[in-house]
Enzyme design. Structure first.
Site, PDB file in Angstrom:
ATOM      1  N   SER A 102      -9.700   2.587   3.048  1.00  0.00           N
ATOM      2  CA  SER A 102      -8.670   3.141   2.214  1.00  0.00           C
ATOM      3  C   SER A 102      -7.918   2.217   1.389  1.00  0.00           C
ATOM      4  CB  SER A 102      -8.068   4.058   3.041  1.00  0.00           C
ATOM      5  OG  SER A 102      -6.788   3.519   3.862  1.00  0.00           O
ATOM      6  N   LYS A 114       1.164  -1.245   0.101  1.00  0.00           N
ATOM      7  CA  LYS A 114       0.154  -0.151  -0.140  1.00  0.00           C
ATOM      8  C   LYS A 114       0.828   1.226   0.102  1.00  0.00           C
ATOM      9  CE  LYS A 114      -4.015   2.071   2.615  1.00  0.00           C
ATOM     10  NZ  LYS A 114      -4.527   2.051   3.841  1.00  0.00           N
ATOM     11  N   SER A 142     -10.355   0.337   7.238  1.00  0.00           N
ATOM     12  CA  SER A 142      -9.581   0.245   5.940  1.00  0.00           C
ATOM     13  C   SER A 142      -9.190  -0.813   5.353  1.00  0.00           C
ATOM     14  CB  SER A 142      -8.686   1.521   5.954  1.00  0.00           C
ATOM     15  OG  SER A 142      -9.350   2.814   5.906  1.00  0.00           O
TER      16      SER A 142
END
Length: 495
Positions: free
Chosen positions: A158, A78, A182
């Site tokens: 997210s 990420k 998330s």
């Protein structure tokens, strides 16, 4: 072996150790798939040359019989994790051009375990969002579609890029972070598995901060076994993170017995929300039946302060964000606005932050600054901290009564279309976190896994919440639920 990118971590690890496949072959299969998946916008900084180097080194370690847990397995990182000499922007314009000269503890642990990193994954800006629509790179797109409908769906947020990449088999697994859901919400939206460990189980050092008392890194994978393997590699004490727990990391994979006979699974009555879709209610009830059939005792429980969780979270998280994001000022690194003659340092700060931060980040920074201001600190921030303690006590009381884990829905709906909620009241978007934020507020471990499909064929997930530091037991319960649900559906390739 065909379609190597479709393997999970456990299958690929076993094939590598048997010599049936090489890391270079696995890596090339994933790189080729990433190249053809531009429509998903999941990978935003590709590192193919670095991946090939790492794969060759992994193959050498495998030949020498020195293969650690993740040796040779291609994964995605990420964009919130700082990675040495690789852009790390947190999905924001304000960090454009930032090349860290250090590696986050979690990504370094994965490299030490032999993982191959394919590149950086899309995400909501500074991890603020539930749909991956606040990213400077544009929307990440869910590989799933609703029936015969061509509308692009959100992969959740997210960690939307991570979820989309794992669901579309662009990588074998990915890192995510979870501040209010998330990891778990995108996992539920994409038919993947995501675990948020206990706060302090994984180091936060080198992860770009959103809300420091809530942020926690975790794996996003294709199965519960894969989650156990990757969490084992990511977790561990780090003296550079003052909140990192100095506890031994158990062998999570060895704990996957799936034997939950005699375990007490709680069903919180407060999670039966008004207006909850019938298919979510049905999924939850079926999940409880599956666990009961596997030998667990299903117990009705009460978490009375649940109704205050969302407002508490949306006071505390923005407050911490406004403090953490104060460092982005255009002085030392990242984006700096062009100044006009006569502009001073105040104008530089104002223009840089106005250009560098997107609307959702600006909104949360302003909310956070407001609740921390002198006249409102006690009315909002201190009150929210007290309520957070009550929410944590609710869980402690339930666990003290012998409950082993708690079963809830992961999300209030299946994945929705991109653009469907972006321009509505932001509170409607925040409601996506209704089942997940309590876990962060209490610092507990939680795992989301796919257990069914909606009427339109989209994946639906359930969440199991565990006792603090008992990820091993939580993973074993999730494994039992995964075996019972037998979810094997995959998105049809359209990208």
């Amino acid at each position: 072996m065909d379609e190597l990118n479709k393997l999970g971590l456990a299958e690929a690890r076993d094939a590598l150790r048997k010599g049936e496949v090489t890391s270079v072959e696995l890596t090339e299969a994933c790189l080729s798939e990433i190249e053809g998946a531009g429509a998903l916008n999941a990978f935003v900084h590709n590192t193919p040359d670095l991946a090939r180097e790492q794969a060759k080194a992994a193959d050498a370690r495998l030949r020498d019989g020195e293969a650690p847990a993740m040796c040779g397995l291609p994964i995605g990182i990420k964009d919130l994790f700082c990675t040495k000499d690789v852009p790390s922007q947190a999905g924001s314009r304000i960090l454009q051009g930032f090349l860290p000269q250090y590696e986050s503890t979690v990504s370094q642990k994965l490299l030490d375990a032999g993982a191959v990193t394919l590149g950086k994954l899309n995400m909501d800006e500074f991890a603020m969002g539930s749909s991956n629509e606040t990213s400077v790179y544009g929307n990440a797109v869910n590989p799933w579609r609703r029936g015969n409908d061509d509308a692009a769906l959100t992969p959740g947020g997210s960690s939307g890029g991570s979820a989309a990449a794992v669901a579309a088999d662009l990588c074998l697994a990915a890192t995510g972070t979870d501040t209010g859901g998330s990891i778990r919400q995108p996992a539920a939206f994409t038919g993947t598995v995501g675990i948020k460990p206990t706060y302090g189980r994984c180091s936060r050092w080198g992860i770009i901060a959103f809300a420091s008392s809530l942020d926690q890194a975790g794996p996003m994978t294709k199965s519960v076994r894969d989650a156990a393997i990757m969490l084992g590699a990511m977790a561990g004490h780090d003296p550079r993170d003052s909140t990192s727990a100095d506890l031994a990391v158990p062998d999570f994979e060895a704990a996957l017995t799936g034997d939950i006979r005699g375990k007490k699974i709680g069903i919180p009555r407060e999670y039966h929300m008004d207006g909850m879709p019938e298919e979510i209610e049905k999924l939850w009830s079926e999940g409880a039946d599956m666990l009961r059939d596997a030998g667990a005792e299903i117990v009705d429980i009460s978490l009375p302060h649940t109704k205050y969780a969302l407002p508490t979270y949306y006071v505390l998280a923005p407050a911490e964000a406004s403090s953490n994001l104060a460092r982005y000022d255009g002085v030392r690194y990242g984006h700096r606005a062009k100044l006009e003659q006569g502009d001073g340092i105040t104008e530089m700060y104002e223009k840089t932050r106005a250009e560098g931060f997107g609307h959702e980040v600006q909104r949360r920074v302003m909310v956070g600054t407001y609740v921390l201001s002198a006249g409102f600190y006690d009315a909002y921030y201190n009150r929210a901290r007290r309520v957070r303690t009550l929410i944590k006590q609710d869980f402690e009381n339930v666990f003290a009564e012998g409950i082993d884990s708690i079963l809830t829905p992961a999300t209030p709906s299946a994945a929705f279309a991109l653009g469907e909620m972006k321009d509505t009241d932001p509170v409607a978007m925040y409601l996506n976190d209704v089942f997940t934020v309590t876990v962060n507020l209490a610092g507990l471990p939680g795992i989301a896994l796919p257990t069914g499909q909606s009427a339109q064929g989209l994946p639906l997930g359930l969440q199991l919440i565990g006792r603090p530091w008992e990820e091993a037991a939580l993973l074993s319960s999730a494994y039992a639920l995964e075996q019972a649900a037998g979810f094997v559906a995959k998105p049809q390739k359209w990208w």
